[in-house]
Design an enzyme around this catalytic site. Sequence first.
Site, PDB file in Angstrom:
ATOM      1  N   ASP A  33      67.545  12.120  15.983  1.00 53.82           N
ATOM      2  CA  ASP A  33      67.582  11.376  17.202  1.00 53.82           C
ATOM      3  C   ASP A  33      67.621  10.574  16.732  1.00 53.82           C
ATOM      4  OD1 ASP A  33      67.846   9.708  19.862  1.00 53.82           O
ATOM      5  OD2 ASP A  33      65.866  10.722  20.460  1.00 53.82           O
TER       6      ASP A  33
ATOM      7  N   TRP B 128      67.580   3.114  14.334  1.00 52.94           N
ATOM      8  CA  TRP B 128      67.406   3.446  12.404  1.00 52.94           C
ATOM      9  C   TRP B 128      68.817   1.760  12.651  1.00 52.94           C
ATOM     10  CZ3 TRP B 128      70.796   2.774   8.988  1.00 52.94           C
ATOM     11  CH2 TRP B 128      70.748   2.821   7.736  1.00 52.94           C
TER      12      TRP B 128
ATOM     13  N   HIS C  33      74.761   5.301  13.042  1.00 48.74           N
ATOM     14  CA  HIS C  33      75.264   6.735  13.457  1.00 48.74           C
ATOM     15  C   HIS C  33      76.080   7.315  12.691  1.00 48.74           C
ATOM     16  CE1 HIS C  33      74.795   6.671  17.096  1.00 48.74           C
ATOM     17  NE2 HIS C  33      75.785   6.193  17.679  1.00 48.74           N
TER      18      HIS C  33
ATOM     19  N   SER D  60      75.286  15.394  23.124  1.00 47.41           N
ATOM     20  CA  SER D  60      75.593  16.081  24.602  1.00 47.41           C
ATOM     21  C   SER D  60      76.400  15.311  25.725  1.00 47.41           C
ATOM     22  CB  SER D  60      73.543  15.336  24.905  1.00 47.41           C
ATOM     23  OG  SER D  60      74.109  14.445  25.487  1.00 47.41           O
TER      24      SER D  60
ATOM     25  N   ASN E  28      76.100  12.335  26.783  1.00 44.27           N
ATOM     26  CA  ASN E  28      76.482  10.922  25.831  1.00 44.27           C
ATOM     27  C   ASN E  28      77.196  10.164  26.227  1.00 44.27           C
ATOM     28  OD1 ASN E  28      75.158  12.692  22.955  1.00 44.27           O
ATOM     29  ND2 ASN E  28      73.697  10.867  24.354  1.00 44.27           N
TER      30      ASN E  28
ATOM     31  N   ARG F  90      77.678   6.591  27.134  1.00 43.29           N
ATOM     32  CA  ARG F  90      77.464   5.347  26.461  1.00 43.29           C
ATOM     33  C   ARG F  90      78.854   4.832  27.107  1.00 43.29           C
ATOM     34  NH1 ARG F  90      73.565   6.449  21.282  1.00 43.29           N
ATOM     35  NH2 ARG F  90      72.418   8.234  22.576  1.00 43.29           N
TER      36      ARG F  90
ATOM     37  N   ARG G 253      62.035  17.452  16.270  1.00 41.00           N
ATOM     38  CA  ARG G 253      62.654  16.438  17.080  1.00 41.00           C
ATOM     39  C   ARG G 253      62.649  15.963  16.001  1.00 41.00           C
ATOM     40  NH1 ARG G 253      64.589  14.367  22.932  1.00 41.00           N
ATOM     41  NH2 ARG G 253      65.921  12.626  22.189  1.00 41.00           N
TER      42      ARG G 253
ATOM     43  N   SER H  77      65.738  17.112  26.153  1.00 47.40           N
ATOM     44  CA  SER H  77      66.577  16.407  26.467  1.00 47.40           C
ATOM     45  C   SER H  77      68.364  17.198  26.253  1.00 47.40           C
ATOM     46  CB  SER H  77      67.201  15.293  24.831  1.00 47.40           C
ATOM     47  OG  SER H  77      66.652  13.765  25.313  1.00 47.40           O
TER      48      SER H  77
HETATM   49  C1  FPP Z   1      70.935  10.136  18.831  1.00 50.53           C
HETATM   50  O1  FPP Z   1      71.198   8.801  18.810  1.00 50.53           O
HETATM   51  C2  FPP Z   1      72.370  10.279  17.736  1.00 50.53           C
HETATM   52  C3  FPP Z   1      73.385  11.117  18.577  1.00 50.53           C
HETATM   53  C4  FPP Z   1      73.370  10.944  20.104  1.00 50.53           C
HETATM   54  C5  FPP Z   1      74.407  11.266  17.607  1.00 50.53           C
HETATM   55  C6  FPP Z   1      74.088  11.599  16.599  1.00 50.53           C
HETATM   56  C7  FPP Z   1      75.266  12.214  15.610  1.00 50.53           C
HETATM   57  C8  FPP Z   1      75.136  12.201  14.551  1.00 50.53           C
HETATM   58  C9  FPP Z   1      73.990  12.251  13.897  1.00 50.53           C
HETATM   59  C10 FPP Z   1      76.482  12.114  13.295  1.00 50.53           C
HETATM   60  C11 FPP Z   1      76.866  13.177  12.581  1.00 50.53           C
HETATM   61  C12 FPP Z   1      76.713  14.039  13.559  1.00 50.53           C
HETATM   62  C13 FPP Z   1      78.455  14.907  12.524  1.00 50.53           C
HETATM   63  C14 FPP Z   1      78.734  15.903  13.317  1.00 50.53           C
HETATM   64  C15 FPP Z   1      78.714  14.207  11.797  1.00 50.53           C
HETATM   65  P1  FPP Z   1      70.647   7.721  19.122  1.00 50.53           P
HETATM   66  O2  FPP Z   1      71.751   7.044  19.239  1.00 50.53           O
HETATM   67  O3  FPP Z   1      70.960   8.035  20.442  1.00 50.53           O
HETATM   68  O4  FPP Z   1      69.532   6.431  18.498  1.00 50.53           O
HETATM   69  P2  FPP Z   1      68.852   5.571  20.018  1.00 50.53           P
HETATM   70  O5  FPP Z   1      67.976   6.487  20.589  1.00 50.53           O
HETATM   71  O6  FPP Z   1      67.608   5.219  18.546  1.00 50.53           O
HETATM   72  O7  FPP Z   1      69.884   4.818  20.610  1.00 50.53           O
END
Ligand code: FPP
Length: 244
Positions: free
Chosen positions: A24, A29, A41, A69, A72, A75, A192, A200
């Site tokens: 997460d 970031w 990402h 998830s 997700n 989004r 986490r 979550s």
């Molecule tokens: C949560 O951060 C992250 C995700 C919903 C996507 C996770 C995906 C990756 C780490 C890419 C790599 C995975 C593979 C299998 C290639 P967020 O977007 O919710 O961050 P935020 O809470 O800061 O908005």
Amino acid sequence: MLWRKKEKSIVAKRLPDHIGIIMDGNGRWAKKRGLPRSAGHKAGASNFRKITKYCSKIGIKYLTVYAFSTENWSRPEEEINYLMRLFEQYLKEALSDFEQENIKVLFLGDKTVFSDNLQKLIDEVEKSSQKNTGMVLNIAMNYGGRQEITEAIKKIAVELESNKLKIKNINEKLVSEYLYTAGQPDPDLIIRPSGELRLSNFLLWQGAYSELVFFNVLWPDFSERDLNRALNQYVSRNRRFGGI
Ligand code: FPP
């Protein structure tokens, strides 16, 4: 491997078999750097590759990562499309990693909603890594703990209806065998990053007795040292599983 040297005797005994990671903080970031969320990402995917290799190197037997998830999908379409492209790109690139590291890959979740291309890649990765005998890497994609349990209930109901199963034979062990993680040990440790203090919908059944470690670091910045810190926290805990 600082922690290994310092904590060798404890770690040798207590290294977790199974680690779960909620990746997460990619969006935050990117925002902190004035970049689009997609850049977060991308950095998250690259970190995923690094941490996966590290876990395999230090002898973790099972690693489960939460990549996407069931929630997700709410989004913006643009972000979802980017993530799907990233998964495709990552899987193509990582095939050689899995081979080199002897990693067996499984996908947890409902795969049927992904594009034909992504489903094909998922199959290819699962099939080509099936023979590998090293770490098992579970990639949770379109995964939700509640959805997983609901699907298990449906499968059990079908078996009951067709008299293949009797109510008296339903117990916790049997339920576990109907989950995506059938045959695997429960996670010992769930990490986490990003500062959020919740599960979550991640491994709800399997995580009943997992040790939880939360970090105030965003996933793309989560380093091998942070993982060592989490392991050190884990080894210092007293797991009682409801006993005394
Ligand atoms: C949560 O951060 C992250 C995700 C919903 C996507 C996770 C995906 C990756 C780490 C890419 C790599 C995975 C593979 C299998 C290639 P967020 O977007 O919710 O961050 P935020 O809470 O800061 O908005």
